[in-house]
Design a protein around this motif. Structure first.
Motif, short mmCIF file in Angstrom:
data_model
loop_
_atom_site.label_atom_id
_atom_site.label_comp_id
_atom_site.label_asym_id
_atom_site.label_seq_id
_atom_site.Cartn_x
_atom_site.Cartn_y
_atom_site.Cartn_z
N SER A 8 0.80 -1.22 0.00
CA SER A 8 0.00 0.00 0.00
C SER A 8 0.84 1.27 0.00
O SER A 8 0.30 2.36 0.04
CB SER A 8 -0.93 0.01 1.21
N TYR A 9 2.14 1.14 -0.05
CA TYR A 9 3.03 2.29 -0.08
C TYR A 9 3.34 2.69 -1.51
O TYR A 9 3.39 1.85 -2.40
CB TYR A 9 4.34 2.00 0.67
N THR A 10 3.57 3.99 -1.71
CA THR A 10 3.93 4.47 -3.05
C THR A 10 5.38 4.12 -3.34
O THR A 10 6.16 3.81 -2.42
CB THR A 10 3.76 6.00 -3.14
N GLN A 13 7.65 6.36 -1.36
CA GLN A 13 7.81 5.97 0.04
C GLN A 13 8.75 4.77 0.18
O GLN A 13 9.57 4.72 1.11
CB GLN A 13 6.45 5.63 0.65
N SER A 46 4.79 10.54 6.44
CA SER A 46 3.72 10.52 5.45
C SER A 46 2.38 10.03 6.00
O SER A 46 1.38 10.09 5.30
CB SER A 46 4.11 9.62 4.27
N LYS A 50 -0.66 4.79 1.01
CA LYS A 50 -1.06 5.79 0.01
C LYS A 50 -2.14 6.69 0.61
O LYS A 50 -3.11 6.23 1.18
CB LYS A 50 -1.62 5.10 -1.24
N LYS A 51 -1.95 7.97 0.46
CA LYS A 51 -2.91 8.95 0.94
C LYS A 51 -3.29 9.86 -0.21
O LYS A 51 -2.45 10.29 -0.98
CB LYS A 51 -2.33 9.79 2.07
N SER A 52 -4.56 10.16 -0.31
CA SER A 52 -4.99 11.07 -1.37
C SER A 52 -5.12 12.48 -0.79
O SER A 52 -5.21 12.65 0.42
CB SER A 52 -6.32 10.62 -1.95
#
Length: 69
Positions: A8-10, A13, A46, A50-52
């Motif tokens: 789930s990390y970009t 990241q 962060s 993932k954060k929008s």
């Protein structure tokens, strides 16, 4: 999500964690401990995963702004 799953990390990241881990290892920290510290740092900066949303501020930037006042 199971513990330790980094899906789930970009990519950014993941790269950050890798660089931080390498830095800790150069300072003599064990591989396992360096990895734990690196991901803890990425999560702190962060919020983890993932954060929008644009304009999201990281913890370090908030502290920096307060210090300049």
């Amino acid at each position: 999500m199971p513990q330790g799953d980094k899906s789930s990390y970009t990519d950014k990241q993941k790269r950050q964690a890798e660089h931080i881990e390498e830095s800790y290892e150069k300072r003599g920290v064990s591989k396992d401990e360096a990895e734990k510290r690196a991901w803890a740092t990425v999560n702190k900066e962060s919020g983890g995963g993932k954060k929008s949303g644009s304009g999201r501020k990281t913890a370090s930037r908030k502290v920096g702004k307060q210090a300049r006042k």
